[in-house]
Design a protein around this motif. Sequence first.
Motif, PDB file in Angstrom:
ATOM      1  N   ASP A   1       2.408  -5.353 -15.077  1.00 44.00           N
ATOM      2  CA  ASP A   1       1.451  -5.617 -15.913  1.00 44.00           C
ATOM      3  C   ASP A   1      -0.202  -5.733 -15.267  1.00 44.00           C
ATOM      4  O   ASP A   1      -1.033  -5.969 -15.857  1.00 44.00           O
ATOM      5  N   HIS A   2       0.469  -5.560 -14.026  1.00 39.63           N
ATOM      6  CA  HIS A   2      -0.761  -5.460 -12.882  1.00 39.63           C
ATOM      7  C   HIS A   2      -1.288  -3.950 -12.584  1.00 39.63           C
ATOM      8  O   HIS A   2      -2.659  -3.382 -12.014  1.00 39.63           O
ATOM      9  N   LEU A   3      -0.116  -3.307 -12.121  1.00 42.18           N
ATOM     10  CA  LEU A   3       0.021  -2.265 -11.495  1.00 42.18           C
ATOM     11  C   LEU A   3      -0.851  -1.180 -12.440  1.00 42.18           C
ATOM     12  O   LEU A   3      -0.882  -0.855 -13.525  1.00 42.18           O
ATOM     13  N   GLN A   4      -2.337  -0.308 -12.100  1.00 39.98           N
ATOM     14  CA  GLN A   4      -2.886   0.869 -11.943  1.00 39.98           C
ATOM     15  C   GLN A   4      -2.140   1.713 -11.898  1.00 39.98           C
ATOM     16  O   GLN A   4      -1.697   2.006 -10.677  1.00 39.98           O
ATOM     17  N   PRO A   5      -2.966   3.154 -11.951  1.00 35.85           N
ATOM     18  CA  PRO A   5      -2.531   4.806 -12.109  1.00 35.85           C
ATOM     19  C   PRO A   5      -2.933   4.607  -9.969  1.00 35.85           C
ATOM     20  O   PRO A   5      -4.635   4.291  -9.942  1.00 35.85           O
ATOM     21  N   GLY A   6      -2.411   5.219  -9.391  1.00 36.84           N
ATOM     22  CA  GLY A   6      -2.451   4.961  -7.781  1.00 36.84           C
ATOM     23  C   GLY A   6      -1.743   4.330  -7.605  1.00 36.84           C
ATOM     24  O   GLY A   6      -1.909   3.722  -6.313  1.00 36.84           O
TER      25      GLY A   6
END
Length: 281
Positions: free
Chosen positions: A160-165
């Motif tokens: 729910d928190h991790l983004q691309p990269g």
Amino acid sequence: MTNFPPQHQDHEPGREHDMTPRPDYEPRFPGSGRLQGKAAIVTGGDSGIGRATAVLFAREGADVAIVYLEEDRDAEETKAAIEKEGRKALLIRGDVRSKAFCREAVDKAADAFGKLDILVNNAAHQEEAEDLRDITEAQLAKTFETNIYGYFYMTQAALDHLQPGSAIVNVTSVNSYKGNDTLIDYSSTKGAITAFTRSMASNLVDKGIRVNGVAPGPIWTPFIPMSMDPEKVANFGSQVPMKRAGQPNEVASALLFLASEDGSYFTGQVMHPNGGAIVGA
């Protein structure tokens, strides 16, 4: 050649501050900003590989949240080491066997740091048993719930928190590849972690999130005096080609590589800091 004094700890989980000699966790080189501005959460971050990883991440510029079961003194020492590197540290006490706790821990870290970029799944449980029939239902449940359910729960919450990269690094084991005749349940969970790593890498590759693993060999951590007979401790690590146990800071560098842009072309892979044992990829 490995030569540790025979020792045993009756309290589980083990205590790093009671080990002789103390494990080497301090980063060995100056930082170069490879995680500058990043936020990480490390389970089992109070001691052993988790501590070495948390402090190395801090040296490279990351704020770090440490999830630990109950080892308050070890956790406070790790927190102090992170803060000495000039980064923020957050201690989160609880049991990764609880899905609700994992959700709470991830949300606390993301709230404290304003984001979450890196998840390190490292917390684990092991007990020796000479005979499969000696592994009780309670032991089997605790090993699987800690070692693989906890990885699932933490990853579910982190997504729910991790983004691309972003990056996820899972700590598996050499025993995932070669087995271990007195750690059958533990080795089974580590095999599951390896499969989980590869599956999640495929699942998340289009989202730009890399998932990799590290499979340490014999490493001098609180696991060892806590789970082994004193005589085994004395010779711990002597079976590998390098004839010695590794130190936590010899593993942390592999996690840093996979968590940073150094590992930007790695996903679904497992690195093997194991003293020279040749295992299947």
